[in-house]
Scaffold this motif. Structure first.
Motif, PDB file in Angstrom:
ATOM      1  N   MET A 113       0.815  -1.211   0.000  1.00  0.00           N
ATOM      2  CA  MET A 113       0.000   0.000   0.000  1.00  0.00           C
ATOM      3  C   MET A 113       0.856   1.272   0.000  1.00  0.00           C
ATOM      4  O   MET A 113       0.338   2.351   0.156  1.00  0.00           O
ATOM      5  CB  MET A 113      -0.905   0.048   1.231  1.00  0.00           C
ATOM      6  N   TYR A 116       2.254   9.233  -7.638  1.00  0.00           N
ATOM      7  CA  TYR A 116       0.908   8.714  -7.945  1.00  0.00           C
ATOM      8  C   TYR A 116      -0.030   9.817  -8.417  1.00  0.00           C
ATOM      9  O   TYR A 116      -0.248  10.809  -7.725  1.00  0.00           O
ATOM     10  CB  TYR A 116       0.317   8.033  -6.714  1.00  0.00           C
ATOM     11  N   ASP A 176     -14.088   2.444 -17.596  1.00  0.00           N
ATOM     12  CA  ASP A 176     -12.748   2.938 -17.316  1.00  0.00           C
ATOM     13  C   ASP A 176     -11.751   2.734 -18.441  1.00  0.00           C
ATOM     14  O   ASP A 176     -10.553   2.834 -18.203  1.00  0.00           O
ATOM     15  CB  ASP A 176     -12.214   2.250 -16.071  1.00  0.00           C
ATOM     16  N   THR A 235      -8.494   9.653  -4.608  1.00  0.00           N
ATOM     17  CA  THR A 235      -7.639   8.495  -4.871  1.00  0.00           C
ATOM     18  C   THR A 235      -8.503   7.380  -5.449  1.00  0.00           C
ATOM     19  O   THR A 235      -9.636   7.188  -5.009  1.00  0.00           O
ATOM     20  CB  THR A 235      -7.012   8.039  -3.540  1.00  0.00           C
ATOM     21  N   LEU A 236      -7.972   6.654  -6.432  1.00  0.00           N
ATOM     22  CA  LEU A 236      -8.709   5.520  -6.989  1.00  0.00           C
ATOM     23  C   LEU A 236      -7.989   4.236  -6.620  1.00  0.00           C
ATOM     24  O   LEU A 236      -6.777   4.106  -6.844  1.00  0.00           O
ATOM     25  CB  LEU A 236      -8.804   5.653  -8.514  1.00  0.00           C
ATOM     26  N   ASP A 265     -10.031  -3.136  -5.315  1.00  0.00           N
ATOM     27  CA  ASP A 265     -10.007  -4.214  -4.325  1.00  0.00           C
ATOM     28  C   ASP A 265     -10.627  -5.462  -4.931  1.00  0.00           C
ATOM     29  O   ASP A 265     -11.634  -5.377  -5.652  1.00  0.00           O
ATOM     30  CB  ASP A 265     -10.773  -3.800  -3.056  1.00  0.00           C
ATOM     31  N   ARG A 321      -2.079  -6.882   6.241  1.00  0.00           N
ATOM     32  CA  ARG A 321      -1.530  -5.553   5.983  1.00  0.00           C
ATOM     33  C   ARG A 321      -0.232  -5.339   6.749  1.00  0.00           C
ATOM     34  O   ARG A 321      -0.132  -5.644   7.929  1.00  0.00           O
ATOM     35  CB  ARG A 321      -2.545  -4.474   6.351  1.00  0.00           C
ATOM     36  N   GLY A 379      -5.644  -5.322  -2.542  1.00  0.00           N
ATOM     37  CA  GLY A 379      -6.068  -4.133  -3.270  1.00  0.00           C
ATOM     38  C   GLY A 379      -4.918  -3.163  -3.373  1.00  0.00           C
ATOM     39  O   GLY A 379      -3.867  -3.386  -2.762  1.00  0.00           O
ATOM     40  N   GLY A 380      -5.125  -2.103  -4.150  1.00  0.00           N
ATOM     41  CA  GLY A 380      -4.049  -1.126  -4.273  1.00  0.00           C
ATOM     42  C   GLY A 380      -4.466   0.045  -5.134  1.00  0.00           C
ATOM     43  O   GLY A 380      -5.618   0.121  -5.586  1.00  0.00           O
ATOM     44  N   TYR A 381      -3.529   0.892  -5.371  1.00  0.00           N
ATOM     45  CA  TYR A 381      -3.811   2.115  -6.112  1.00  0.00           C
ATOM     46  C   TYR A 381      -3.966   1.863  -7.598  1.00  0.00           C
ATOM     47  O   TYR A 381      -3.353   0.954  -8.153  1.00  0.00           O
ATOM     48  CB  TYR A 381      -2.686   3.126  -5.889  1.00  0.00           C
ATOM     49  N   ASN A 382      -4.777   2.694  -8.203  1.00  0.00           N
ATOM     50  CA  ASN A 382      -4.964   2.660  -9.647  1.00  0.00           C
ATOM     51  C   ASN A 382      -4.572   4.039 -10.181  1.00  0.00           C
ATOM     52  O   ASN A 382      -5.253   5.025  -9.917  1.00  0.00           O
ATOM     53  CB  ASN A 382      -6.423   2.355  -9.971  1.00  0.00           C
ATOM     54  N   THR A 409      -8.854  -0.357 -14.643  1.00  0.00           N
ATOM     55  CA  THR A 409      -9.040  -1.039 -13.362  1.00  0.00           C
ATOM     56  C   THR A 409      -8.755  -2.531 -13.508  1.00  0.00           C
ATOM     57  O   THR A 409      -8.272  -3.174 -12.574  1.00  0.00           O
ATOM     58  CB  THR A 409     -10.465  -0.821 -12.826  1.00  0.00           C
ATOM     59  N   THR A 410      -9.038  -3.092 -14.675  1.00  0.00           N
ATOM     60  CA  THR A 410      -8.748  -4.512 -14.887  1.00  0.00           C
ATOM     61  C   THR A 410      -7.245  -4.757 -14.858  1.00  0.00           C
ATOM     62  O   THR A 410      -6.773  -5.740 -14.269  1.00  0.00           O
ATOM     63  CB  THR A 410      -9.317  -4.964 -16.239  1.00  0.00           C
ATOM     64  N   LYS A 428       0.736  -8.495  -4.816  1.00  0.00           N
ATOM     65  CA  LYS A 428       0.471  -8.620  -3.380  1.00  0.00           C
ATOM     66  C   LYS A 428       0.104 -10.021  -2.947  1.00  0.00           C
ATOM     67  O   LYS A 428       0.178 -10.337  -1.765  1.00  0.00           O
ATOM     68  CB  LYS A 428      -0.664  -7.676  -2.984  1.00  0.00           C
ATOM     69  N   VAL A 484     -11.822   6.145  -3.592  1.00  0.00           N
ATOM     70  CA  VAL A 484     -12.914   5.457  -4.268  1.00  0.00           C
ATOM     71  C   VAL A 484     -12.380   4.109  -4.727  1.00  0.00           C
ATOM     72  O   VAL A 484     -11.339   4.044  -5.388  1.00  0.00           O
ATOM     73  CB  VAL A 484     -13.400   6.290  -5.466  1.00  0.00           C
ATOM     74  N   VAL A 537     -12.943   0.627  -6.812  1.00  0.00           N
ATOM     75  CA  VAL A 537     -13.645  -0.227  -7.758  1.00  0.00           C
ATOM     76  C   VAL A 537     -13.350  -1.663  -7.358  1.00  0.00           C
ATOM     77  O   VAL A 537     -12.185  -2.025  -7.185  1.00  0.00           O
ATOM     78  CB  VAL A 537     -13.157   0.028  -9.200  1.00  0.00           C
ATOM     79  N   TYR A 550     -13.663  -5.919  -7.741  1.00  0.00           N
ATOM     80  CA  TYR A 550     -13.802  -7.021  -8.685  1.00  0.00           C
ATOM     81  C   TYR A 550     -13.970  -8.322  -7.929  1.00  0.00           C
ATOM     82  O   TYR A 550     -13.441  -8.492  -6.823  1.00  0.00           O
ATOM     83  CB  TYR A 550     -12.560  -7.128  -9.583  1.00  0.00           C
ATOM     84  N   TYR A 568     -10.756  -1.652   6.741  1.00  0.00           N
ATOM     85  CA  TYR A 568     -11.661  -0.825   5.928  1.00  0.00           C
ATOM     86  C   TYR A 568     -13.086  -1.358   5.974  1.00  0.00           C
ATOM     87  O   TYR A 568     -13.515  -1.910   6.984  1.00  0.00           O
ATOM     88  CB  TYR A 568     -11.184  -0.768   4.462  1.00  0.00           C
TER      89      TYR A 568
END
Lengths: 226, 226
Positions: free
Chosen positions: A1, A7, A84, B11-12, B15, B33, B46-49, B55-56, B66, B95, B97, B99, B130
């Motif tokens: 993370m 970023y 997206d 931030t996008l 997860d 974590r 999960g992580g940053y996009n 997003t895929t 991870k 935010v 997204v 899957y 979270y």
DNA sequence: ACAAAAGTGTTAAGAATACACCCATGT
DNA sequence: ACATGGGTGTATTCTTAACACTTTTGT
């Protein structure tokens, strides 16, 4: 993370598919773009979502500002899908969270900021900006599913309605005709609606009984409709 | 659509809820974590996009990095929902997204970057970072629907499987038991699977016929299952 | 021979489909 | 009186649900 300090998130937008029945035809709300890209084209009412604002809040603000639609005129709102692909906006990567809103008689009010908000029949759409045609197709298909396993149709009908109006709402969303006797038998057996003692008189024919939904909130059906 | 130059997007993040059957129990992939916030807690991978990445793509990169999971080990991937409440990340508005990925026998491989990727039975989850418990609940419910109106269950089963395995996969996802004879009659009538001429021999009992799915891609059912 | 899972059919109730005529009203 | 949409019932087929015993194997 760990977040590299390089970023940069993509732009976040919200696009809204507002459905409404007009004369027993399913319509969707569009605005005319006043700026590039796609200037002059029709598009879904959408806009930017800044940090600190939820997508639902952005949706309400955008509908009010660009289309003059108050969100209390929407009986049902549901998040659809997040589009997206990098190329969908020519200006750069924009991720769009989409919402579907269902209303009874949404009256877009023209204000200084609105952009010609207009309802178009779903079956006769003009050519559309971005990937908005895909978004509408997705929303329509979701709506079709939604009314088969929930009471969502209430959000497109007036408080009091006739069985013919109800059937015609289903037909408008499904884009096909239903058998009158079977429709009534089945729908009444789902125990979602109640007779009122009022009748709807209109035209040179027998008046029609008015019904109301027992609940105006989304509920799953005991058996799927259709 | 004018964008004030003060516009800052949230931030996008992406997860991922990865489901997999282990000993006929539905499991979900979690990582531990290693940093604040929620350091030491279990969380969805999960992580940053970042801008320029779909997003895929982010999903695939994050799962690999991870959790050591390659995306070709997932037979089915579907976008779920976008979670966006402002308070969900204590560091600021993020935010996410989400899957859902379904795999047969996902083997998380430990690498330098992975964070103890571990499968947990959905019915016995640890306390989660979270709003990840909500996300898993949402994914589970979506999966339950998905297997009732599509052939999605194929993505959780090996290429060749017995009818008992198939039934037990349904039971694991639905969290309830099904009648063996009715299950077989109904499922066979859906015309989704084919007998092979192989048998599965195991233990001191009659061998079981192995079946395969006719199609390994998502298809709607002619009648809904269950 | 026994334990363990595989495999198999029938009946009854409920749901879906197909289908055509009379009713109440306004003009 | 006629045109218009409102309202109603039955027969057939299909689907679901409930339910228990025999078969094949390994030990």
């Amino acid at each position: 993370m760990k977040q590299a300090n390089t970023y940069t998130p993509p732009t976040l937008t919200v696009d809204n598919v507002i459905f409404c029945l007009i004369d027993n035809v399913l319509n969707v709300l569009l605005i005319r773009r006043t700026t590039e890209p796609f200037q002059g084209d029709w598009a879904l009412p959408g806009g930017y979502n800044a940090a600190g604002e939820t997508t639902t809040e952005a949706m309400q603000r955008i509908l009010q500002t660009k289309a003059g639609v108050k969100s209390d005129n929407l009986q049902l709102v549901e998040q659809l899908y997040t589009f997206d692909t990098v190329a969908r906006d020519p200006r750069g990567h924009a991720v769009s969270v989409t919402y579907m809103g269902l209303g009874r008689s949404v009256q877009p009010a023209a204000t200084r900021s609105t952009q010609s908000p207009t309802f178009f029949p779903v079956s006769h759409l003009p050519s559309l900006a971005y990937d908005h045609a895909d978004i509408i197709a997705y929303a329509h298909s979701r709506l079709q599913s939604k009314i088969t396993y929930t009471n969502a149709i209430f959000a497109l009908l007036p408080q009091r309605f006739t069985l013919s109006q109800l059937q015609s709402a289903y037909e408008a969303v499904f884009c096909r005709e239903l058998d009158k006797r079977n429709f009534r038998k089945k729908f009444l057996s789902l125990d979602l609606i109640q007779e009122t003692d009022e009748m709807h008189r209109e035209g040179a024919h027998r008046p029609a009984r008015l019904y109301t939904f027992k609940s105006q909130s989304l509920q799953a059906l005991t058996r799927t409709f259709d």
